[in-house]
Design an enzyme around this catalytic site. Sequence first.
Site, PDB file in Angstrom:
ATOM      1  N   ASP A 300       0.854  -1.185   0.000  1.00  0.00           N
ATOM      2  CA  ASP A 300       0.000   0.000   0.000  1.00  0.00           C
ATOM      3  C   ASP A 300       0.889   1.233   0.000  1.00  0.00           C
ATOM      4  O   ASP A 300       2.036   1.195   0.458  1.00  0.00           O
ATOM      5  CB  ASP A 300      -0.908  -0.014   1.238  1.00  0.00           C
ATOM      6  CG  ASP A 300      -2.096   0.943   1.135  1.00  0.00           C
ATOM      7  OD1 ASP A 300      -2.207   1.648   0.109  1.00  0.00           O
ATOM      8  OD2 ASP A 300      -2.895   0.976   2.080  1.00  0.00           O
ATOM      9  N   HIS A 301       0.362   2.329  -0.515  1.00  0.00           N
ATOM     10  CA  HIS A 301       1.101   3.587  -0.549  1.00  0.00           C
ATOM     11  C   HIS A 301       0.976   4.290   0.803  1.00  0.00           C
ATOM     12  O   HIS A 301      -0.106   4.757   1.164  1.00  0.00           O
ATOM     13  CB  HIS A 301       0.560   4.491  -1.656  1.00  0.00           C
ATOM     14  CG  HIS A 301       0.922   4.045  -3.031  1.00  0.00           C
ATOM     15  ND1 HIS A 301       0.050   4.148  -4.099  1.00  0.00           N
ATOM     16  CD2 HIS A 301       2.050   3.491  -3.533  1.00  0.00           C
ATOM     17  CE1 HIS A 301       0.634   3.685  -5.188  1.00  0.00           C
ATOM     18  NE2 HIS A 301       1.851   3.282  -4.868  1.00  0.00           N
ATOM     19  N   TYR A 474      -4.930   4.820   0.347  1.00  0.00           N
ATOM     20  CA  TYR A 474      -6.060   4.010  -0.139  1.00  0.00           C
ATOM     21  C   TYR A 474      -5.761   3.170  -1.379  1.00  0.00           C
ATOM     22  O   TYR A 474      -6.595   3.052  -2.257  1.00  0.00           O
ATOM     23  CB  TYR A 474      -7.292   4.888  -0.418  1.00  0.00           C
ATOM     24  CG  TYR A 474      -7.496   6.016   0.554  1.00  0.00           C
ATOM     25  CD1 TYR A 474      -7.556   5.781   1.927  1.00  0.00           C
ATOM     26  CD2 TYR A 474      -7.621   7.321   0.116  1.00  0.00           C
ATOM     27  CE1 TYR A 474      -7.744   6.824   2.830  1.00  0.00           C
ATOM     28  CE2 TYR A 474      -7.806   8.368   1.012  1.00  0.00           C
ATOM     29  CZ  TYR A 474      -7.866   8.116   2.366  1.00  0.00           C
ATOM     30  OH  TYR A 474      -8.042   9.152   3.248  1.00  0.00           O
ATOM     31  N   HIS A 475      -4.583   2.552  -1.442  1.00  0.00           N
ATOM     32  CA  HIS A 475      -4.229   1.756  -2.618  1.00  0.00           C
ATOM     33  C   HIS A 475      -3.724   0.359  -2.255  1.00  0.00           C
ATOM     34  O   HIS A 475      -2.650  -0.051  -2.712  1.00  0.00           O
ATOM     35  CB  HIS A 475      -3.156   2.486  -3.442  1.00  0.00           C
ATOM     36  CG  HIS A 475      -3.560   3.836  -3.902  1.00  0.00           C
ATOM     37  ND1 HIS A 475      -2.667   4.865  -4.135  1.00  0.00           N
ATOM     38  CD2 HIS A 475      -4.778   4.353  -4.186  1.00  0.00           C
ATOM     39  CE1 HIS A 475      -3.306   5.949  -4.536  1.00  0.00           C
ATOM     40  NE2 HIS A 475      -4.594   5.666  -4.569  1.00  0.00           N
ATOM     41  N   PRO A 476      -4.459  -0.432  -1.468  1.00  0.00           N
ATOM     42  CA  PRO A 476      -3.980  -1.778  -1.123  1.00  0.00           C
ATOM     43  C   PRO A 476      -4.030  -2.720  -2.322  1.00  0.00           C
ATOM     44  O   PRO A 476      -5.008  -2.751  -3.066  1.00  0.00           O
ATOM     45  CB  PRO A 476      -4.949  -2.213  -0.027  1.00  0.00           C
ATOM     46  CG  PRO A 476      -6.217  -1.477  -0.329  1.00  0.00           C
ATOM     47  CD  PRO A 476      -5.773  -0.141  -0.860  1.00  0.00           C
TER      48      PRO A 476
END
Length: 537
Positions: A300-301, A474-476
Site C-alpha cells: 500500500d502507498h 487508499y491503494h492496497p
Amino acid sequence: MDHFDYVIVGGGSAGSVLAARLSEDPDTTVCLLEAGGDCNSILVRAPAGLAVMAPSKPFRINNWAFMTEPQPGLGNRRGYQPRGKGLGGSSSINAMLYIRGHPSDYDTWASGGCEGWSFADVLPYFKVSEGNQRGGDALHSAEGPLQVCEQASPRPVTQAFIEAGRQCQIPYNDDFNGPMQEGVGYYQVTQFGDGDRKGERCSAANAYLDPALTRSNLEVRTKSIATEIVIEDGRATGVRYRRRGKEAQIRADREVILCSGAFQSPQLLMLSGIGPAEELKRHGIKLRHDLPGVGQNLQDHINFPMISRSASTDMFGYSLAGAIKLVSEAMKWRKTGTGMITSPLAEGGAFLKTDPGLDRPDVQLHFVIGIVDWHARKFHTGHGYSCDVCVLRPKSRGTVTLRDRDPYSAPRIDPRFLSDDADMETLVAGARKAIAICEAPALAPFRKSDLYPFSDLSDDVLRESIRLHADTIYHPVGTCRMGTDDTAVVDPRLKVHGVGNLRVVDASVMPTIIGGNTNAPTIMIAEKAAAMITSGQ
C-alpha cells in the site's frame, strides 16, 4: 438452484467491468453478487460527496471502513482503510483521479514471470476503457465507456500550488499518463464532462453496468454477501451467499470470478478452504487447497499529510461563510455541472524523484483543498489545504488474514507500514520536496499557519511526525499475487493455481504496486481479463 455461466463476487471497479463485458454475448449468462447497495445516491453522484463517505464519521455510508492491526511503524496506531461498499466499489467513493502508473511498472510484472502484462500488452486495455475528453492519440482513447475529463472548476489555491511547484524548478505536466510522468499539474478525473450528467462522478458502475442493466442475460444482486466458494472435485462450481437474512446458493457452470478487492478476495478464498494450511487450521476451516500465498504480499502507498490553515473560504471547511458558499455551489452544480461540488478535493499533484539519478519518480503528491486530518475523521473548524506525499513503490510488505471464520467479520489487515527502513527515508526525502513547495512564494497568500509543524524540522523530528500522522492513501494491492512461482496465487491468466474454474480479477493480483493511483489499473486488469475469458484463455 440458480444456474449462470459466470458468477462474479463483488460489484466494484473490476466486477462492474467484467459483468458488463461478459454479458455482451447474449448467449452468456452472468450473475453479479454485491454486498452493498446500488450507490445511486446524491452523495455518490456529487464528486465532493467523497468528503462525507470516505471518513465514515459520523455515519458509515457506502464504506466498509476497515481498521488495521496496530502498526509499530506508526507508533502502534491503528490505520484506517476505507473501501467502497456498493456497485462501483471504491470508484464510487474515491477522488476519481485517472492515473495509470509508470510504464516500467508493467514491464516489471512481465519480466517477473507475468507474460502478457508488459506496458505494451496492457496499453490497449487502458485505451479500450478510456473515453477521454481530450480525444484519442497513441496513448489515449476517446471511445471507451469510462469518462475521463478535465476538472470543471479547480480552485485558485490549486493553481497556486502548481505555480509553487514551478517555482521549485519542477516542470509543468499536463498529462501524467502521457510520454513523461514526472512534473506538477492538474489531475484528470473520471467524471462526466458533458451531457445530462455533466459534473457527476463516473464510477465503474456508471460507465459499465448502467448501460448493461437492461440485458436479460445479466442479473445483479445487491445486499448479497458471499460466504463461501463451493468446491467440488478440485474446481469451483458455485457460491454460497446471504441475502436479506436468508442463505442461498448459486451455481457457476463455467467460472466463479472473485472481484472483492485486496482485502476481501483473500478473505473469501480462506473462508472457502483455499489458502495457507496453518492459517485455515487455526480457525478450524477444512483445507480444500493449500495455497501459501493467499493474503501475503500486501502493499500500500504510505502517505504523509502536511496541513495548513488558510484565511480563504474558497476551499472545503467548517465556517458560516463556508456553509453559505457551499449551498450556493450546490445549486450551481445542479444547474450547470460546474463549481466546487465537481471537485475531486485532490485537484493538483506531482510525481517527483527524490534523487535526480532515478529513472522514474518515486514519490507522488496530492494537493487537497481542505483540512484532511486523520482522513477527515478528526474535526477542525475553519479552512485550509493539505499537501500529501506518498511513497510510490514501498518495500514494506504486509498480510491479510482471518479474524475468525465468520464471513461478516472484517479481515485482519496488517500492512506493516514502514517496516522497511527504506520507505521512511524515501518519505522523508519526499516530504522535504513537498515542504519546499509549501514554502514557495505562490502559496504564501493562502498559508496562514500549519496545523502541525512541518517546517524547519530536523530529520529525526520529521520522522517522528511521520510516525504520528502518516497512513494509507487508499491503494492496497497484491494479496492474491499473479505469477508462476510456488507462492503466487493466480497465473498470468488470473486463474487460481490448483483450483479449476476459479479466477481472481482485482487489485489483489498485482505482483507489485504501480507508481500511482490504482483505480484505472484495476479497470484495465478487468478489461484484459474479460478479453482472455471470452477468447477461451
